[in-house]
Motif scaffolding. Structure first.
Motif, PDB file in Angstrom:
ATOM      1  N   TYR A  92      -5.646   4.858  -8.758  1.00 33.78           N
ATOM      2  CA  TYR A  92      -5.932   3.372  -8.148  1.00 33.78           C
ATOM      3  C   TYR A  92      -7.022   3.190  -7.373  1.00 33.78           C
ATOM      4  O   TYR A  92      -8.006   2.341  -7.524  1.00 33.78           O
ATOM      5  CB  TYR A  92      -4.754   2.944  -7.370  1.00 33.78           C
ATOM      6  CG  TYR A  92      -4.613   1.514  -6.697  1.00 33.78           C
ATOM      7  CD1 TYR A  92      -4.377   0.454  -7.429  1.00 33.78           C
ATOM      8  CD2 TYR A  92      -5.383   1.429  -5.429  1.00 33.78           C
ATOM      9  CE1 TYR A  92      -4.529  -0.769  -7.012  1.00 33.78           C
ATOM     10  CE2 TYR A  92      -5.245   0.042  -4.914  1.00 33.78           C
ATOM     11  CZ  TYR A  92      -4.869  -1.083  -5.509  1.00 33.78           C
ATOM     12  OH  TYR A  92      -5.105  -2.071  -4.959  1.00 33.78           O
ATOM     13  N   GLU A 131     -10.211   0.652  -8.393  1.00 33.93           N
ATOM     14  CA  GLU A 131     -10.258  -0.536  -7.684  1.00 33.93           C
ATOM     15  C   GLU A 131     -11.961  -0.813  -7.222  1.00 33.93           C
ATOM     16  O   GLU A 131     -12.639  -1.789  -7.385  1.00 33.93           O
ATOM     17  CB  GLU A 131      -9.825  -0.594  -6.128  1.00 33.93           C
ATOM     18  CG  GLU A 131      -9.759  -1.727  -5.214  1.00 33.93           C
ATOM     19  CD  GLU A 131      -8.907  -1.646  -4.065  1.00 33.93           C
ATOM     20  OE1 GLU A 131      -8.550  -2.612  -3.627  1.00 33.93           O
ATOM     21  OE2 GLU A 131      -8.895  -0.611  -3.456  1.00 33.93           O
ATOM     22  N   MET A 178      -9.191  -3.211 -12.918  1.00 33.90           N
ATOM     23  CA  MET A 178      -8.539  -1.958 -12.277  1.00 33.90           C
ATOM     24  C   MET A 178      -7.195  -1.700 -13.416  1.00 33.90           C
ATOM     25  O   MET A 178      -7.155  -0.271 -13.430  1.00 33.90           O
ATOM     26  CB  MET A 178      -8.166  -2.445 -11.203  1.00 33.90           C
ATOM     27  CG  MET A 178      -8.810  -2.715  -9.953  1.00 33.90           C
ATOM     28  SD  MET A 178      -8.229  -3.179  -8.390  1.00 33.90           S
ATOM     29  CE  MET A 178      -6.485  -2.517  -8.403  1.00 33.90           C
TER      30      MET A 178
END
Length: 142
Positions: A127, A131, A117
């Motif tokens: 983000y 993820e 990540m």
């Protein structure tokens, strides 16, 4: 994203596709052929007793990781399996950064969601997308 049921999602046909793609780029398909033999045929455990036990879970996971790195560099059916788990935007991001991601994964000794990540976020992904992509990668090789 689709959740895995625990069986290996990488098939012999996926490896055959990678072998063809590597040959087309004048690469050496030897490691891929060895990976296929280790995962899908013969004794595989090195004791020559004829019982099919295959590689241990850790060795099989490492083989699947190498196959995914190769798929990120060469495309094909295995990369399509990864991309099918992602949204169109995430798919575009993986395609855009496939070589950078492959180079990063080559440096990892232990594949885990957080370092993947963070690398994707350094590439510029938000983000949430980073993820999702990291989890999809780990599910495919897990």
């Amino acid at each position: 994203m689709t959740i895995s049921t625990g069986e290996s999602l990488i098939t012999a046909a996926d490896i055959d596709d990678l072998i063809t793609r590597v040959r087309q780029t004048a690469g050496d398909p030897g490691p891929l052929e060895s990976a296929k033999a280790a995962l899908f045929s013969g004794d595989g455990d090195g004791d020559c007793d004829g019982t099919r036990t295959g590689p241990g879970p850790e060795a099989a996971r490492l083989i699947r990781q190498r196959l995914l790195v190769t798929a990120l560099r060469h495309g094909g059916a295995l990369l399509a399996k990864l991309l099918s788990r992602l949204s169109p935007r995430e798919t575009a991001m993986v395609r855009r950064y496939a070589h950078r991601l492959a180079n990063f994964l080559d440096t990892l000794e232990v594949w885990a969601a957080q370092p993947i990540m963070l690398a994707l976020m350094r590439f510029g992904l938000p983000y949430g997308e980073a993820e999702t992509i990291a989890v999809a990668v780990l599910l495919l090789v897990g």
